[in-house]
Design a protein around this motif. Structure first.
Motif, PDB file in Angstrom:
ATOM      1  N   GLY B 101       0.783  -1.227   0.000  1.00  0.00           N
ATOM      2  CA  GLY B 101       0.000   0.000   0.000  1.00  0.00           C
ATOM      3  C   GLY B 101       0.818   1.283   0.000  1.00  0.00           C
ATOM      4  N   ILE B 102       2.127   1.168   0.115  1.00  0.00           N
ATOM      5  CA  ILE B 102       2.986   2.360   0.175  1.00  0.00           C
ATOM      6  C   ILE B 102       3.657   2.569  -1.182  1.00  0.00           C
ATOM      7  CG2 ILE B 102       5.078   3.311   1.235  1.00  0.00           C
ATOM      8  CD1 ILE B 102       2.969   3.193   3.261  1.00  0.00           C
ATOM      9  N   ASN B 103       3.568   3.756  -1.712  1.00  0.00           N
ATOM     10  CA  ASN B 103       4.150   4.088  -3.008  1.00  0.00           C
ATOM     11  C   ASN B 103       5.677   4.048  -2.928  1.00  0.00           C
ATOM     12  OD1 ASN B 103       4.952   5.236  -5.403  1.00  0.00           O
ATOM     13  ND2 ASN B 103       4.034   7.233  -5.037  1.00  0.00           N
ATOM     14  N   ILE B 104       6.306   3.193  -3.721  1.00  0.00           N
ATOM     15  CA  ILE B 104       7.774   3.135  -3.691  1.00  0.00           C
ATOM     16  C   ILE B 104       8.421   3.659  -4.969  1.00  0.00           C
ATOM     17  CG2 ILE B 104       7.949   1.314  -1.963  1.00  0.00           C
ATOM     18  CD1 ILE B 104       8.396  -0.677  -4.266  1.00  0.00           C
ATOM     19  N   ASN B 105       7.670   4.384  -5.784  1.00  0.00           N
ATOM     20  CA  ASN B 105       8.290   5.025  -6.952  1.00  0.00           C
ATOM     21  C   ASN B 105       9.348   6.007  -6.479  1.00  0.00           C
ATOM     22  OD1 ASN B 105       6.530   3.704  -8.608  1.00  0.00           O
ATOM     23  ND2 ASN B 105       5.614   5.537  -9.495  1.00  0.00           N
ATOM     24  N   SER B 106      10.399   6.198  -7.263  1.00  0.00           N
ATOM     25  CA  SER B 106      11.417   7.162  -6.896  1.00  0.00           C
ATOM     26  C   SER B 106      10.834   8.570  -6.995  1.00  0.00           C
ATOM     27  CB  SER B 106      12.597   7.040  -7.865  1.00  0.00           C
ATOM     28  OG  SER B 106      13.369   8.215  -7.854  1.00  0.00           O
ATOM     29  N   PRO B 107      10.941   9.382  -5.954  1.00  0.00           N
ATOM     30  CA  PRO B 107      10.391  10.743  -6.059  1.00  0.00           C
ATOM     31  C   PRO B 107      11.154  11.589  -7.072  1.00  0.00           C
ATOM     32  CG  PRO B 107      11.586  10.475  -4.000  1.00  0.00           C
ATOM     33  CD  PRO B 107      11.523   9.128  -4.627  1.00  0.00           C
ATOM     34  N   MET B 108      12.403  11.163  -7.380  1.00  0.00           N
ATOM     35  CA  MET B 108      13.190  11.936  -8.336  1.00  0.00           C
ATOM     36  C   MET B 108      12.767  11.602  -9.758  1.00  0.00           C
ATOM     37  SD  MET B 108      16.931  11.831  -6.526  1.00  0.00           S
ATOM     38  CE  MET B 108      16.990  10.103  -6.181  1.00  0.00           C
ATOM     39  N   LEU B 109      12.642  10.305 -10.054  1.00  0.00           N
ATOM     40  CA  LEU B 109      12.301   9.892 -11.411  1.00  0.00           C
ATOM     41  C   LEU B 109      10.801   9.804 -11.636  1.00  0.00           C
ATOM     42  CD1 LEU B 109      14.804   6.923 -11.602  1.00  0.00           C
ATOM     43  CD2 LEU B 109      15.043   9.086 -12.781  1.00  0.00           C
ATOM     44  N   GLY B 110      10.047   9.582 -10.559  1.00  0.00           N
ATOM     45  CA  GLY B 110       8.612   9.433 -10.719  1.00  0.00           C
ATOM     46  C   GLY B 110       8.202   8.064 -11.230  1.00  0.00           C
ATOM     47  N   LEU B 111       9.150   7.109 -11.236  1.00  0.00           N
ATOM     48  CA  LEU B 111       8.794   5.772 -11.699  1.00  0.00           C
ATOM     49  C   LEU B 111       9.622   4.747 -10.931  1.00  0.00           C
ATOM     50  CD1 LEU B 111      11.439   4.899 -13.615  1.00  0.00           C
ATOM     51  CD2 LEU B 111      10.302   6.389 -15.223  1.00  0.00           C
ATOM     52  N   HIS B 112       9.404   3.476 -11.235  1.00  0.00           N
ATOM     53  CA  HIS B 112      10.213   2.434 -10.606  1.00  0.00           C
ATOM     54  C   HIS B 112      10.660   1.446 -11.659  1.00  0.00           C
ATOM     55  CE1 HIS B 112      11.703  -0.521  -7.845  1.00  0.00           C
ATOM     56  NE2 HIS B 112      11.445   0.278  -6.830  1.00  0.00           N
ATOM     57  N   ASP B 113      11.905   1.041 -11.586  1.00  0.00           N
ATOM     58  CA  ASP B 113      12.458   0.064 -12.512  1.00  0.00           C
ATOM     59  C   ASP B 113      12.065  -1.335 -12.030  1.00  0.00           C
ATOM     60  OD1 ASP B 113      14.024  -1.670 -13.973  1.00  0.00           O
ATOM     61  OD2 ASP B 113      15.889  -0.578 -13.647  1.00  0.00           O
ATOM     62  N   LEU B 114      11.285  -2.033 -12.831  1.00  0.00           N
ATOM     63  CA  LEU B 114      10.792  -3.340 -12.392  1.00  0.00           C
ATOM     64  C   LEU B 114      11.865  -4.405 -12.320  1.00  0.00           C
ATOM     65  CD1 LEU B 114       7.430  -3.597 -14.249  1.00  0.00           C
ATOM     66  CD2 LEU B 114       7.788  -3.194 -11.866  1.00  0.00           C
ATOM     67  N   ASN B 115      12.959  -4.227 -13.030  1.00  0.00           N
ATOM     68  CA  ASN B 115      14.019  -5.229 -12.956  1.00  0.00           C
ATOM     69  C   ASN B 115      14.732  -5.194 -11.615  1.00  0.00           C
ATOM     70  OD1 ASN B 115      13.825  -6.736 -15.284  1.00  0.00           O
ATOM     71  ND2 ASN B 115      15.121  -5.393 -16.483  1.00  0.00           N
ATOM     72  N   LEU B 116      14.416  -4.201 -10.790  1.00  0.00           N
ATOM     73  CA  LEU B 116      15.045  -4.122  -9.477  1.00  0.00           C
ATOM     74  C   LEU B 116      14.191  -4.786  -8.408  1.00  0.00           C
ATOM     75  CD1 LEU B 116      16.330  -0.439  -9.520  1.00  0.00           C
ATOM     76  CD2 LEU B 116      17.606  -2.511 -10.027  1.00  0.00           C
ATOM     77  N   ILE B 117      13.065  -5.379  -8.781  1.00  0.00           N
ATOM     78  CA  ILE B 117      12.181  -5.973  -7.783  1.00  0.00           C
ATOM     79  C   ILE B 117      12.262  -7.496  -7.837  1.00  0.00           C
ATOM     80  CG2 ILE B 117       9.808  -6.202  -6.994  1.00  0.00           C
ATOM     81  CD1 ILE B 117       9.219  -3.501  -8.117  1.00  0.00           C
ATOM     82  N   PRO B 118      12.769  -8.102  -6.775  1.00  0.00           N
ATOM     83  CA  PRO B 118      12.800  -9.564  -6.748  1.00  0.00           C
ATOM     84  C   PRO B 118      11.388 -10.058  -6.487  1.00  0.00           C
ATOM     85  CG  PRO B 118      13.593  -8.705  -4.672  1.00  0.00           C
ATOM     86  CD  PRO B 118      13.218  -7.514  -5.512  1.00  0.00           C
ATOM     87  N   ILE B 119      10.991 -11.109  -7.115  1.00  0.00           N
ATOM     88  CA  ILE B 119       9.578 -11.417  -7.092  1.00  0.00           C
ATOM     89  C   ILE B 119       9.136 -12.287  -5.943  1.00  0.00           C
ATOM     90  CG2 ILE B 119       9.796 -13.421  -8.558  1.00  0.00           C
ATOM     91  CD1 ILE B 119       7.274 -12.740  -9.862  1.00  0.00           C
ATOM     92  N   ASN B 120      10.002 -13.146  -5.434  1.00  0.00           N
ATOM     93  CA  ASN B 120       9.461 -14.232  -4.623  1.00  0.00           C
ATOM     94  C   ASN B 120       9.238 -13.972  -3.154  1.00  0.00           C
ATOM     95  OD1 ASN B 120       8.880 -16.360  -6.502  1.00  0.00           O
ATOM     96  ND2 ASN B 120      11.028 -16.146  -7.028  1.00  0.00           N
ATOM     97  N   SER B 121       9.418 -12.751  -2.696  1.00  0.00           N
ATOM     98  CA  SER B 121       9.165 -12.519  -1.287  1.00  0.00           C
ATOM     99  C   SER B 121       7.780 -11.929  -1.047  1.00  0.00           C
ATOM    100  CB  SER B 121      10.244 -11.587  -0.744  1.00  0.00           C
ATOM    101  OG  SER B 121      10.310 -10.442  -1.546  1.00  0.00           O
ATOM    102  N   PHE B 122       6.956 -11.856  -2.091  1.00  0.00           N
ATOM    103  CA  PHE B 122       5.618 -11.310  -1.914  1.00  0.00           C
ATOM    104  C   PHE B 122       4.590 -12.417  -2.061  1.00  0.00           C
ATOM    105  CE2 PHE B 122       7.369  -7.282  -1.687  1.00  0.00           C
ATOM    106  CZ  PHE B 122       8.330  -7.159  -2.674  1.00  0.00           C
ATOM    107  N   SER B 123       3.551 -12.363  -1.237  1.00  0.00           N
ATOM    108  CA  SER B 123       2.557 -13.420  -1.338  1.00  0.00           C
ATOM    109  C   SER B 123       1.529 -13.130  -2.417  1.00  0.00           C
ATOM    110  CB  SER B 123       1.878 -13.638   0.016  1.00  0.00           C
ATOM    111  OG  SER B 123       1.429 -12.405   0.522  1.00  0.00           O
ATOM    112  N   ASN B 124       1.272 -11.857  -2.654  1.00  0.00           N
ATOM    113  CA  ASN B 124       0.291 -11.506  -3.677  1.00  0.00           C
ATOM    114  C   ASN B 124       0.757 -10.285  -4.458  1.00  0.00           C
ATOM    115  OD1 ASN B 124      -1.121 -12.447  -1.079  1.00  0.00           O
ATOM    116  ND2 ASN B 124      -2.622 -12.881  -2.681  1.00  0.00           N
TER     117      ASN B 124
END
Lengths: 350, 633
Positions: B101-124
């Motif tokens: 529920g918390i916005n983690i986009n970079s406030p400088m770029l205004g976006l987030h690079d998806l290749n930096l997110i590891p997938i398997n620690s989230f349940s949904n």
């Protein structure tokens, strides 16, 4: 049912993938090829950084027809490369400096077919031809000038110079090279490749042209990125006395001159500073009135036809879409406008 | 405006007084306590990525999972390099990536690079389309993706180890420990991913069309995730979450240029504390997060070395109150504080945001629900925007297999710090981009003894104003301005389900996106992008994922078709359409408390040669072998 769909899909895919397909960017409208490049103007379309869309256009003076993407259509659809910086004739060949592809493409003046590629230069900018076996190539990032052989198409040496070397002119056995950030004009002995003298100019050397008397006009574009803004200057240099005959300041008119050109009889110089300006060679201050004005501040290329003084202005629009070139008569009336490639930055008159 | 605040305060006061009185009488099942705030609200489209598909490790990156399991489009510059998300033809900065529920986009770029997110620690992973993202925050004009971790661990101890070995020296190893007793759950993950990415490709753009190897594309990433859930009592749960990721990657050149040893190191350190309280039928949530990011850009060839840093605090208060049996009130207050520094800004920059919102969900008749929400945004103490949104859901009792829903909303996106402060060209007077979105969709469901299928079809239409674009300005550099109007419309469709016949189980997820995103207004008259399609937004995207299970064996297949993408704003050049196929086989073994899963995947099995972005090579066939070992008590 799902399995059948799946199986069919796989079969379709298998056949679909057997075709040999084009994978790079494709034009929406295929350009019509031409074969004659006499009596016309070549336009250097820089392209976008890392977009790989540099190309050359050709404008026919008599028919006023424009042909785009000349290099690719003549050379088996090979792209020219990334960031075409400049283009120059030498003998019966044309040398196109492709800055971000670290190479110079050499083509025939006659049919634009590729002859050779000269590599081994980091980020080349402009060429100065000394003789059939030697030319200097300036460089943006690598703190050197490259020495190449324009007949064997190989790099033969280097001259170490700190900073961004930009424009180059050759007069007798001396090369005159500007340095954008070091604010210098170097005099280099073209036989020994040694720097014999270093003179101070201003920041942002962005254009140099040689007149009929071999005097050099240098446009310095200052620095608009810092605070306060540094306005530009225009210098006139006499290589025989090795001194500056003119130093015209841009601060009083708030201008940053670049892309300096001369007309046929060397009576006027033209330059870009947002708008296009025309100034008598005898003037001692920059004009306040523009020759051609713009509201979009995207004028990027400037050239004057040495046959008839027609002024060619390259407009980059937004540096992402195809740009345009407008042609004006010497008296300032518009003659036409046509669409070219991305970011037209220069012209070569043939 | 004052009325909204007064109403809110009144409601809060009212709810507290009521619920304390009800404490004795209502007890709820534990499972409901940690109910993620973003329930599916009437009229708004929220799709959850199939958890099963995520867990079975067919996709080892979030970008890949989203590309193959949903209608969002991932723009990928190449393995290990940047991958951004586009919803419904909007840009990467019109999508919010959220962590619980918390916005983690970079406030400088205004976006987030998806290749930096590891997938398997989230349940949904929840995807909120368009205005559905407004039910939690604003800024996701196109939509938002919420990465959720839940305390859904039901055993005492679990140790999991998985290792993927793939072509081009791709190694991805994950270790996790989960513990649970009556009061506390702890989930810990350690993920390490390295890849050389030195894949061969044919460079058809230079004379001779030689085979070359991708260079300077090394990728190294380390992540730690620690989630702790404390059940204080049957009504209150406290969660503490920590997520650290460091990525060190080299940036490769295009097929037409040489690399200069460029390298980027991204560090993010994120902390979240949440208190979730169920008071009778009222739910109250407090969340407080601290996010730190650092981007270290190194370019020896151009002598550019820059470090940018941002600290962000995000705080949320949520209250969900049922009023009578047919009305639900959701209200909230968000307070955000952003602070960033980089050599490219004139000084340290700061920004404060305050959002107040309240929404009403009402069941007018059986099967007909609507949701009305109002949101007021303040930026640096100035009144910024008022965002109303209305959604309606029609799910008739008589036809349980059918529902119709739609919504209309206003949304906006504040300029990023780079748009405002970048030297030169940043424009401190930029207005937020804003837009109106509308959508209408149907959903059909079929369920019987053997199968469970869902089909949905949604039509969407977005009109965006004041789109920020960087264009040439007075002094030879680019400037940011609110120049554009964009209209994006299209269709999203999804067909998914499970079928069981004989001993075989088939799970399938198929999606379709048709989209046209056009520039409707430009600033300069010689701008040929007017009426043309936005760059890198495909006209269609089709994905199909299937998994066939037979006893302990399984077979997976997924297929992707991506339509043509225009490369420049006047649409004079386009990237041709392409398709990709991936096949996998696997087997699981179980002995006592230990389960072992092995899997072999072949990505791009037909060795398709393609480029997503012009002149950036993509790998051909890739093999990956995965082993997953799990011990559970």
């Amino acid at each position: 049912m799902k399995k059948t769909i799946l199986a069919t899909a796989i079969a379709v895919l298998f056949f679909a993938c057997k075709k040999d397909k084009e994978t790079g960017p494709q034009p929406t409208v295929t350009p019509t090829p031409i074969s004659s490049f006499a009596n016309g103007v070549f336009i250097v379309n820089e392209g976008g950084f890392n977009a790989g869309n540099a190309n050359i256009s050709f404008y026919n003076n008599s028919t006023q027809a424009i042909t785009n993407n000349v290099f690719s259509s003549v050379n088996n659809n090979l792209p020219l490369g990334d960031i075409a910086q400049s283009m120059q004739k030498f003998g019966d060949k044309i040398f196109i400096v492709v800055n971000n592809s670290s190479k110079i493409e050499v083509v025939n003046l006659f049919d634009f077919k590729s002859v050779a590629t000269i590599s081994g230069m980091g980020s080349p900018r402009f060429i100065g031809f000394i003789n059939s076996s030697k030319a200097y190539v300036t460089d943006l990032f690598n703190n050197k000038i490259h020495i190449i052989n324009p007949s064997t198409y190989t790099k033969t040496g280097e001259i170490a110079i700190n900073g961004w070397t930009e424009d180059i002119s050759i007069v007798a056995d001396t090369a005159y090279v500007t340095n954008w950030d070091e604010k210098k004009l170097y005099l280099i002995n073209t036989q020994t490749d040694a720097v014999i003298s270093t003179l101070d100019i201003a920041e942002g050397a962005a254009g140099m042209v040689k007149d009929k008397n071999n005097h050099l006009w240098i446009a310095c574009s200052g620095n608009t990125w810092g605070t306060p803004i540094v306005y530009g200057k225009i210098f006139k240099f006499n290589p025989y006395t090795r001194s500056f005959e003119k130093e015209i300041d841009g601060a009083s008119v708030q201008q940053n001159p670049s892309k300096i050109c001369l007309d046929k009889n060397n009576e006027n110089i033209y330059y870009l500073s947002g708008n296009v300006y025309k100034m008598s060679v005898n003037a001692s201050s920059l004009p306040t009135q523009s020759f051609v004005a713009t509201s979009s501040f995207s004028f990027y290329g400037l050239g004057v036809n040495p046959l008839n003084d027609e002024v060619f202005i390259g407009d980059a629009v937004d540096f992402s879409q195809n740009g345009t070139v407008s042609v004006f008569n010497a008296n300032g009336t518009g003659k036409g406008i046509f669409s070219v490639g991305v970011s037209p930055n220069g012209f070569m008159f043939n | 405006m004052k009325y909204v605040v007064a109403l809110l305060l009144l409601l809060v006061a009212f709810s507290f007084s009521k619920t304390w009185a009800q404490m004795d009488t209502v007890r709820l099942r534990e499972v409901n306590i940690i109910d993620n705030n973003q329930k599916i609200h009437p009229g708004f489209k929220q799709v959850e990525i199939d958890s099963f598909a995520l867990k079975s490790k067919h996709f080892n990156s979030l970008a890949d999972a989203l590309q193959n399991l949903s209608t969002v489009y991932i723009k990928n510059y190449g393995p290990g390099t940047i991958a951004t998300l586009s919803f419904r033809g909007t840009g990467a900065n019109h999508t919010e990536i959220q962590w619980n529920g918390i916005n983690i986009n970079s406030p400088m770029l205004g976006l987030h690079d998806l290749n930096l997110i590891p997938i398997n620690s989230f349940s949904n992973v929840e995807i909120n389309y368009g205005a559905s993202s407004l039910n939690n925050t604003s800024g996701g004009i196109g939509g938002s993706v919420n990465l959720i971790s839940k305390p859904n661990f039901n055993n005492k101890l679990s140790l999991e180890y998985s290792d993927i070995v793939g072509s081009f020296q791709n190694y991805n190893s994950q270790k996790s420990i989960k513990l649970r007793n009556n009061r506390i759950q702890s989930h810990s993950y350690f993920i390490r991913n390295t890849a050389q990415n030195n894949f061969p490709f044919q460079n058809e753009f230079v004379p001779g069309k030689p085979i070359q190897y991708q260079e300077n594309a090394n990728f190294k990433q380390t992540s730690f995730v620690q989630d702790v859930y404390v059940k204080v009592n049957s009504k209150n749960v406290i969660s503490l979450k920590w997520w650290f990721t460091e990525s060190d990657r080299q940036i490769p050149a295009t097929m037409l240029s040489k690399h200069g040893n460029e390298r980027e190191i991204d560090k993010s350190n994120r902390f979240l504390a949440e208190w979730n309280s169920q008071q009778g039928r009222t739910q109250i949530i407090f969340r407080s997060a601290y996010l730190f990011e650092e981007i270290d850009w190194q370019s020896p060839a151009t002598n550019l070395f820059e470090i940018s840093r941002a600290d962000v605090f995000r705080n949320q208060f949520r209250i969900n109150i049922p009023i009578k049996s047919k009305i639900q009130l959701n209200s909230g207050i968000d307070y955000d504080f952003e602070n960033a520094s980089t050599v490219n800004y004139p000084a340290n920059v700061r920004r404060e945001k305050l959002n107040l919102f309240t929404s009403l969900e009402h069941q007018i008749l059986k099967g007909l629900n609507y949701r009305l929400s109002l949101r007021q945004e303040f930026l640096n103490n100035k009144n910024l925007a008022f965002l109303p949104s209305f959604g309606i859901d029609f799910s008739p009792e008589k036809f349980k297999f059918f529902s119709l829903k739609g919504n209309i909303s206003k949304n906006y996106k504040i300029p990023s710090l780079n748009d405002l402060y970048w030297l030169p060209g940043g424009n401190i007077n930029l207005k937020p981009e804003n837009g109106i979105t509308q959508e209408l969709g149907i959903e059909l469901r079929a369920k019987n003894k053997f199968s469970n299928l869902t089909f949905s079809l949604t039509y969407f239409n977005l009109l965006m104003n004041d789109w920020i674009q960087w264009s040439p300005g007075r002094f030879n550099y680019f400037e940011a301005n609110n120049v554009k109007k964009v209209k994006s419309s299209g269709i999203e469709s999804q067909l998914s389900g499970a079928i069981q016949f004989w001993k075989i189980k088939l799970i399938s997820n198929n999606t379709l996106l048709l989209n046209e995103s056009i520039t409707k207004a430009v600033a300069e008259e010689n701008d040929q992008s007017l009426g043309k399609i936005l760059i890198y937004t495909p006209d269609y995207k089709i994905s199909s994922f299937s998994r066939l299970e037979f006893q302990k064996y399984y077979l997976t297949f997924h297929q992707l078709w991506i339509g043509k993408r225009f490369v420049n704003r006047d649409n004079s050049l386009f990237m041709p359409a392409y398709q990709l196929s991936t096949v996998g086989v696997g087997r699981s073994f179980e002995i006592n408390n230990i389960s072992l899963q092995t899997q072999l995947i072949c990505r791009n099995i037909f060795n398709t040669v393609y480029q997503e972005i012009a002149y950036r090579p993509m790998p051909g066939r890739i093999f990956e072998l995965m082993i997953n070992l799990k011990f559970t008590k």
